[in-house]
Design an enzyme around this catalytic site. Structure first.
Site, PDB file in Angstrom:
ATOM      1  N   ASP A 298       0.860  -1.180   0.000  1.00  0.00           N
ATOM      2  CA  ASP A 298       0.000   0.000   0.000  1.00  0.00           C
ATOM      3  C   ASP A 298       0.905   1.242   0.000  1.00  0.00           C
ATOM      4  OD1 ASP A 298      -2.960   0.995   0.491  1.00  0.00           O
ATOM      5  OD2 ASP A 298      -1.750   2.033   2.004  1.00  0.00           O
TER       6      ASP A 298
ATOM      7  N   HIS B  33      -7.090  -6.283  -1.355  1.00  0.00           N
ATOM      8  CA  HIS B  33      -6.016  -5.315  -1.144  1.00  0.00           C
ATOM      9  C   HIS B  33      -5.065  -5.671  -0.012  1.00  0.00           C
ATOM     10  CE1 HIS B  33      -3.997  -1.464  -1.225  1.00  0.00           C
ATOM     11  NE2 HIS B  33      -4.256  -1.290   0.060  1.00  0.00           N
TER      12      HIS B  33
END
Length: 315
Positions: free
Chosen positions: A99, A293
């Site tokens: 991320d 994610h």
């Protein structure tokens, strides 16, 4: 055995999780996460023969969170990792980020190739310099409610997220970026999290105990530090102008989930497809089918195997 401590580096204090001996591997987490996000990787990489160090990044958890927005530029974030390597009495490291930690890892490799000799990014492709400042381009395209824009005004997102930290963290990890059907655009008057966050069921990869750890840490730290990373997006574009068109030539690895909204939009998809232009020494591009994610938490066995295979090639 994993140990923890706090070290003074680059004008701040970083809380560290450490385990193992061997070549140094730094693990950089993203938003809204913590070094705890690497709980499945730290023992696996250490057992494979590496000295693994995962900090709470600047602004997160038990690390320092300077107040000024300007203290969270990409130079500050990379500077923390450069200073950390020196504090650990090492002269080189493999850097891995997920991320927001991925841009830190990519830029660390770009800025200091002699220090960061290999790099892996999870979920976020390498730097791709557009034709203008990212927020300016969004506005020029008529976009006014992307989450990056919602995060810009100090205090707005903080007030939403800190009103009910339990619902916020549950919404982020159980929905949010992990749900490919969830929009990254913020409906007028509704906020980023949505009203049903507190009732979202836990995914199979996250226990109530693990969720509670994130919640308690964010109750202590608040959200301003992490949000300040987003408030430097345009500034980072200005600061990195000298690296326009530059390549990251060290051995590289990219891992993402096939259902990650961060790589599934049209523009990001193009970047993933063409990342060899930035990474001429890309060893592997692994897209894990069905994953979202929070890839290293969702699919630890697959991620660990790919990271260890990469590390064996480059150390």
């Amino acid at each position: 055995m994993e140990t923890t401590r706090t070290v003074a580096v680059n004008g701040i204090e970083l809380f560290l999780r450490e385990r193992g001996e061997g070549p140094l591997v730094l693990l950089c987490h993203g938003w809204p996460e913590l070094s705890y996000s690497w709980r499945h990787q730290i023992p696996a990489l250490a057992d494979a023969g590496y000295r693994v160090v995962a900090p709470d990044m600047r602004g997160f958890g038990r690390s320092s969170a300077p107040h000024p927005i300007e203290a969270y530029s990409i130079f500050d974030l990379v500077g923390d990792m450069v200073a950390l390597v020196a504090e650990l009495k090492e002269t080189r490291a493999v850097i891995i980020g997920h991320d927001w930690g991925a841009p830190v890892a990519w830029h660390a490799a770009l800025f200091r190739p002699e220090l960061f000799t290999a790099v892996a990014g999870l979920s976020v492709p390498p730097p791709w310099r557009g034709k203008g400042r990212p927020l300016d381009l969004l506005s020029a395209a008529g976009v006014t409610n992307f989450y990056w824009q919602y995060f810009q005004t100090p205090g707005v997102a903080e007030a939403e997220f800190e009103r009910d930290v339990t619902a916020t963290i549950r919404g982020m990890l159980c929905g949010g970026f992990s749900d490919p059907t969830r929009s990254l655009f913020v409906p007028e008057g509704r906020g980023f999290i949505g009203r049903s966050a507190s009732s979202l069921p836990l995914p199979s990869w996250l226990s109530e105990t693990e969720l509670a750890f994130f919640i308690e840490q964010y109750k202590e730290s608040g959200f301003r530090g992490g949000l300040n990373w987003y408030r430097n997006i345009d500034r980072n574009w200005d600061l990195t102008a000298p690296w326009d068109g530059a390549q990251i030539r060290q051995p590289a690895l990219f891992i993402a989930g096939s259902k990650d909204p961060v790589i599934s939009d049209k523009m990001s998809g193009k970047h993933v497809a063409a990342m060899e232009r930035v990474l001429p020494n890309l060893k592997r591009k692994l897209i894990i089918d069905g994953a979202g994610h929070w890839i290293q938490q969702e699919k630890p066995a697959e991620v660990n195997a790919a990271l260890i295979d990469f590390l064996k090639q480059v150390t």
